[in-house]
Design a protein around this motif. Sequence first.
Motif, PDB file in Angstrom:
ATOM      1  N   SER A  18       0.781  -1.075  -0.129  1.00  0.00           N
ATOM      2  CA  SER A  18       0.200   0.024  -0.138  1.00  0.00           C
ATOM      3  C   SER A  18       0.904   1.463   0.006  1.00  0.00           C
ATOM      4  N   ILE A  19       0.574   2.293  -0.597  1.00  0.00           N
ATOM      5  CA  ILE A  19       1.299   3.567  -0.700  1.00  0.00           C
ATOM      6  C   ILE A  19       0.463   4.765  -0.244  1.00  0.00           C
ATOM      7  N   LYS A  20       1.343   5.313   0.303  1.00  0.00           N
ATOM      8  CA  LYS A  20       0.865   6.617   1.258  1.00  0.00           C
ATOM      9  C   LYS A  20       1.615   7.830   1.018  1.00  0.00           C
ATOM     10  N   PRO A  21       1.113   8.945   0.535  1.00  0.00           N
ATOM     11  CA  PRO A  21       1.833  10.080  -0.009  1.00  0.00           C
ATOM     12  C   PRO A  21       2.380  10.822   1.237  1.00  0.00           C
ATOM     13  N   THR A  22       3.213  11.274   1.244  1.00  0.00           N
ATOM     14  CA  THR A  22       3.587  12.358   2.244  1.00  0.00           C
ATOM     15  C   THR A  22       4.663  13.331   2.084  1.00  0.00           C
ATOM     16  N   ALA A  23       5.428  14.059   2.768  1.00  0.00           N
ATOM     17  CA  ALA A  23       6.330  15.046   2.594  1.00  0.00           C
ATOM     18  C   ALA A  23       7.596  14.487   3.398  1.00  0.00           C
ATOM     19  N   ILE A  24       8.712  14.619   2.884  1.00  0.00           N
ATOM     20  CA  ILE A  24      10.149  14.342   3.774  1.00  0.00           C
ATOM     21  C   ILE A  24      10.855  15.521   3.351  1.00  0.00           C
ATOM     22  N   ASN A  25      11.259  15.959   4.676  1.00  0.00           N
ATOM     23  CA  ASN A  25      12.174  17.480   4.328  1.00  0.00           C
ATOM     24  C   ASN A  25      11.490  18.269   3.216  1.00  0.00           C
ATOM     25  N   TYR A  26      10.417  18.575   3.389  1.00  0.00           N
ATOM     26  CA  TYR A  26       9.470  19.426   2.427  1.00  0.00           C
ATOM     27  C   TYR A  26       9.550  19.116   0.958  1.00  0.00           C
ATOM     28  N   GLN A  27       9.843  17.698   0.707  1.00  0.00           N
ATOM     29  CA  GLN A  27       9.892  17.161  -0.580  1.00  0.00           C
ATOM     30  C   GLN A  27       8.600  15.980  -0.846  1.00  0.00           C
ATOM     31  N   PRO A  28       8.213  15.942  -1.942  1.00  0.00           N
ATOM     32  CA  PRO A  28       7.209  14.992  -2.199  1.00  0.00           C
ATOM     33  C   PRO A  28       7.676  13.712  -1.828  1.00  0.00           C
ATOM     34  N   ALA A  29       6.956  12.838  -1.124  1.00  0.00           N
ATOM     35  CA  ALA A  29       7.441  11.322  -0.983  1.00  0.00           C
ATOM     36  C   ALA A  29       6.181  10.299  -0.933  1.00  0.00           C
ATOM     37  N   LEU A  30       6.877   9.076  -1.192  1.00  0.00           N
ATOM     38  CA  LEU A  30       5.656   7.834  -1.125  1.00  0.00           C
ATOM     39  C   LEU A  30       6.494   6.990   0.122  1.00  0.00           C
ATOM     40  N   LEU A  31       5.478   6.482   0.856  1.00  0.00           N
ATOM     41  CA  LEU A  31       5.797   5.574   1.871  1.00  0.00           C
ATOM     42  C   LEU A  31       5.121   4.269   1.207  1.00  0.00           C
ATOM     43  N   PHE A  32       5.846   3.124   1.224  1.00  0.00           N
ATOM     44  CA  PHE A  32       5.247   1.743   0.889  1.00  0.00           C
ATOM     45  C   PHE A  32       5.223   0.825   2.199  1.00  0.00           C
ATOM     46  N   TYR A  33       3.982   0.456   2.401  1.00  0.00           N
ATOM     47  CA  TYR A  33       3.821  -0.407   3.508  1.00  0.00           C
ATOM     48  C   TYR A  33       3.446  -2.075   3.118  1.00  0.00           C
ATOM     49  N   HIS A  34       3.654  -2.860   3.756  1.00  0.00           N
ATOM     50  CA  HIS A  34       3.494  -4.212   3.517  1.00  0.00           C
ATOM     51  C   HIS A  34       3.031  -4.540   4.860  1.00  0.00           C
ATOM     52  N   ASN A  35       1.703  -5.177   5.130  1.00  0.00           N
ATOM     53  CA  ASN A  35       1.475  -5.724   6.399  1.00  0.00           C
ATOM     54  C   ASN A  35       1.525  -4.808   7.423  1.00  0.00           C
ATOM     55  N   ASN A  36       1.106  -3.432   7.108  1.00  0.00           N
ATOM     56  CA  ASN A  36       1.312  -2.430   8.209  1.00  0.00           C
ATOM     57  C   ASN A  36       2.654  -1.971   8.472  1.00  0.00           C
ATOM     58  N   ARG A  37       3.395  -2.527   7.843  1.00  0.00           N
ATOM     59  CA  ARG A  37       5.134  -2.299   8.152  1.00  0.00           C
ATOM     60  C   ARG A  37       5.674  -1.584   7.212  1.00  0.00           C
ATOM     61  N   LEU A  38       6.258  -0.358   7.440  1.00  0.00           N
ATOM     62  CA  LEU A  38       6.878   0.492   6.632  1.00  0.00           C
ATOM     63  C   LEU A  38       8.153  -0.181   5.922  1.00  0.00           C
ATOM     64  N   LYS A  39       8.232  -0.371   4.616  1.00  0.00           N
ATOM     65  CA  LYS A  39       9.203  -1.321   3.778  1.00  0.00           C
ATOM     66  C   LYS A  39      10.090  -0.463   3.055  1.00  0.00           C
ATOM     67  N   LEU A  40       9.708   0.650   2.627  1.00  0.00           N
ATOM     68  CA  LEU A  40      10.459   1.584   1.738  1.00  0.00           C
ATOM     69  C   LEU A  40       9.839   3.054   1.525  1.00  0.00           C
ATOM     70  N   CYS A  41      10.743   4.008   1.425  1.00  0.00           N
ATOM     71  CA  CYS A  41      10.284   5.394   1.208  1.00  0.00           C
ATOM     72  C   CYS A  41      11.063   5.998  -0.031  1.00  0.00           C
ATOM     73  N   GLN A  42      10.252   6.472  -1.099  1.00  0.00           N
ATOM     74  CA  GLN A  42      10.895   7.319  -2.055  1.00  0.00           C
ATOM     75  C   GLN A  42      10.632   8.680  -1.929  1.00  0.00           C
ATOM     76  N   VAL A  43      11.646   9.506  -2.067  1.00  0.00           N
ATOM     77  CA  VAL A  43      11.487  10.883  -1.879  1.00  0.00           C
ATOM     78  C   VAL A  43      11.871  11.499  -3.376  1.00  0.00           C
ATOM     79  N   PHE A  44      11.135  12.384  -3.681  1.00  0.00           N
ATOM     80  CA  PHE A  44      11.154  13.056  -5.301  1.00  0.00           C
ATOM     81  C   PHE A  44      11.716  14.355  -5.149  1.00  0.00           C
ATOM     82  N   HIS A  45      12.406  14.873  -6.068  1.00  0.00           N
ATOM     83  CA  HIS A  45      12.690  16.213  -6.313  1.00  0.00           C
ATOM     84  C   HIS A  45      12.509  16.321  -7.709  1.00  0.00           C
ATOM     85  N   PHE A  46      11.641  17.684  -8.067  1.00  0.00           N
ATOM     86  CA  PHE A  46      11.261  18.068  -9.205  1.00  0.00           C
ATOM     87  C   PHE A  46      11.983  19.352  -9.728  1.00  0.00           C
ATOM     88  N   ASN A  47      12.383  19.347 -10.890  1.00  0.00           N
ATOM     89  CA  ASN A  47      12.952  20.483 -11.305  1.00  0.00           C
ATOM     90  C   ASN A  47      11.998  21.616 -11.747  1.00  0.00           C
TER      91      ASN A  47
END
Length: 119
Positions: free
Chosen positions: A66-95
């Motif tokens: 499951s994917i939850k959008p959020t912000a990390i250090n004021y940047q858009p990010a996605l949190l990926f959960y599996h069985n309610n455990r955070l498995k990875l975070c993707q932080v995006f920077h846009f030009n």
Amino acid sequence: FKNVEKVTKAIQERDLSQLHQLLADDITFHADGGGKIKVVKKYCHGSSEVADLLVYAYHKFQYKFSIKPTAINYQPALLFYHNNRLKLCQVFHFNEVGKANSISVILDPGKLDLLKNNL
């Protein structure tokens, strides 16, 4: 977050043409497994290589998460959960024209625990 949603949709639909339009030509990708988690690729550069990696990783490993959008250090990010455990975070920077020019992925369990405690 609209640009992150577009990138995510293109990845989920395996729409490489659309994904290439959303990524800067010189995009950089970095995955941090902290030596504890094996990553498919630690670094890559360029829209073709990053797009292929994102689509591969999603459909091989992340499609059940499951994917939850959020912000990390004021940047858009996605949190990926599996069985309610955070498995990875993707932080995006846009030009300035709205294309993703870097993606940082956190997979290190220790760093994810710290991140989770600060959300």
